[in-house]
Write an enzyme that holds these catalytic residues in place. Structure first.
Site, PDB file in Angstrom:
ATOM      1  N   LEU A  63       2.559   7.697  -1.493  1.00 22.37           N
ATOM      2  CA  LEU A  63       1.122   7.386  -1.489  1.00 22.37           C
ATOM      3  C   LEU A  63       0.395   8.486  -0.735  1.00 22.37           C
ATOM      4  O   LEU A  63       0.813   8.869   0.361  1.00 22.37           O
ATOM      5  CB  LEU A  63       0.856   6.045  -0.800  1.00 22.37           C
ATOM      6  CG  LEU A  63       1.115   4.765  -1.600  1.00 22.37           C
ATOM      7  CD1 LEU A  63       1.189   3.574  -0.659  1.00 22.37           C
ATOM      8  CD2 LEU A  63       0.038   4.538  -2.639  1.00 22.37           C
ATOM      9  N   SER A  64      -0.682   8.997  -1.311  1.00 26.05           N
ATOM     10  CA  SER A  64      -1.507   9.972  -0.596  1.00 26.05           C
ATOM     11  C   SER A  64      -2.309   9.267   0.496  1.00 26.05           C
ATOM     12  O   SER A  64      -2.417   8.037   0.516  1.00 26.05           O
ATOM     13  CB  SER A  64      -2.462  10.674  -1.564  1.00 26.05           C
ATOM     14  OG  SER A  64      -1.754  11.490  -2.467  1.00 26.05           O
ATOM     15  N   ALA A  65      -2.881  10.060   1.395  1.00 22.91           N
ATOM     16  CA  ALA A  65      -3.707   9.511   2.472  1.00 22.91           C
ATOM     17  C   ALA A  65      -4.953   8.842   1.887  1.00 22.91           C
ATOM     18  O   ALA A  65      -5.488   9.283   0.875  1.00 22.91           O
ATOM     19  CB  ALA A  65      -4.109  10.617   3.436  1.00 22.91           C
TER      20      ALA A  65
END
Length: 357
Positions: A63-65
């Site tokens: 998951l990206s930020a």
């Protein structure tokens, strides 16, 4: 990548922080972020990190930020009825939020390199549809995911209104990405360490704008088959909805509109998510004293500091007492309306998407 905003205690707190930092700027994007709990996309045992503005990776799951997803959602300028392609769709978190904005007449496709991640995304999507309180509050464009390398998409694939690529794009693949986009469409992708928004203004004309400095892992190069050429990957078909599905959409829409009209007539406001009170930060006043021949700062509490401590203690006690009260389950008015219709139970189950609550 991340760390641009303070950690939240829960999903709503995280969204408050993203709004305050101007990463979330529109109501439509805010509603989508609040509807999908980021923590639901974490593995058990890792959820404590879900509301920090940090990327997360475990095996192939990534998951990206939150600040990155916020900028992506804003840059895509999503509208109901558009077509969307997610290159490197991962857990399906972003695609599910996008589906809440596209609505039932949009197209929502994702391609992901790892088959185990596609299975994970499908499980999370099914859990959202069956269990989330948010599902009945929106008209949803359900994502469809396929396994494959996004650099091997078949040349006769359809084009899309909106595209996002979740991996670093090398310069020599930029034109490949652009060809997947319709005229008037928007492509958002990381290229040369910049999250970039590209708008296709004509058949051979483009406008680009850098959004944010980022660091993404690069796209994986496709492997070749026995003939020395990479196999092509087919995207999901753009299927037309059948009459039964259209009937369900319009019955639910009519009931939802009826509920909203009823609430307005009774003067009942649409309940917004509760805002978490932020603690006031105690600041120290420093005074300086001589110790020997050195000037040493000494903290000095002011009367205002002492009052602030008392106020914070009262708020904590109040929050604790409220937390001890039994929480009432949220009322699903749409489900209640459906279950009161003079219809066979099997048809009611279909109208509720076979949800149990």
């Amino acid at each position: 990548m991340g760390g641009a905003v303070s950690a939240g205690e829960d999903n709503d707190d995280l969204i408050d922080n993203l709004k305050e930092a101007q990463y979330i700027r529109t109501e439509r994007v805010e509603q989508a972020f609040r509807a999908i709990d980021r923590g639901d996309y974490y593995l058990e045992g890792y959820r404590d990190n879900a509301y920090k503005d940090l990327a997360w990776k475990h095996g192939n799951i990534h998951l990206s930020a939150p600040c990155i997803y916020s900028e992506v959602m804003e840059a895509l300028k999503l509208q109901p009825g558009l077509s969307f392609l997610n290159l490197g769709s991962g857990t399906g978190y972003l695609s599910t939020m996008v589906g809440l904005i596209l609505g039932p007449f949009g197209i929502n496709h994702g391609i992901e390199l790892h088959s185990d991640v596609v299975e994970y995304a499908k499980e999370k999507l099914e859990s959202f549809i069956k269990n989330s309180d948010s599902f009945d509050k929106f008209e949803f464009c359900e994502p469809a995911f396929v396994v494959g390398n996004c650099l091997q998409i078949a040349s006769d694939s359809h084009q899309y209104d909106r595209i996002y690529c979740g991996a670093g794009v090398q310069k020599d693949h930029e034109n490949y990405m652009k060809i997947l986009l319709k005229v008037g469409g928007i492509l958002v992708m990381p290229i040369e360490d910049q999250l970039t928004q590209i708008m296709r203004t004509g058949q051979n004309t483009w406008e680009s704008k850098n959004i944010l400095a980022v660091s993404f892992a690069p796209l994986v190069q496709p492997s070749k088959n026995d003939n020395g050429k990479p196999d092509s990957v087919g995207l999901p078909p753009c299927a037309v909805r059948n009459l039964q599905d259209l009937a369900r959409i319009y019955i639910r829409r009519t009931l939802r509109n009826f509920i909203n009209d009823e609430m307005q007539a009774k003067g009942i406001p649409q309940r917004a998510p509760p805002k978490r009170k932020r603690k006031r930060v105690k600041q120290r006043i420093n005074t300086y004293v001589f110790v020997g021949n050195q000037l040493i700062p000494q903290p000095l509490d002011s009367e205002e500091d002492e009052k602030m401590e008392e106020d914070n203690k009262e708020e904590e006690d109040k929050d604790h007492s409220e937390a001890m009260k039994p929480e009432e389950p949220p009322q699903n008015l749409l489900r209640e309306k459906i279950m009161k219709l003079p219809l066979p139970e099997s048809l009611k189950a279909y109208l509720t998407y076979f949800r149990e609550k």
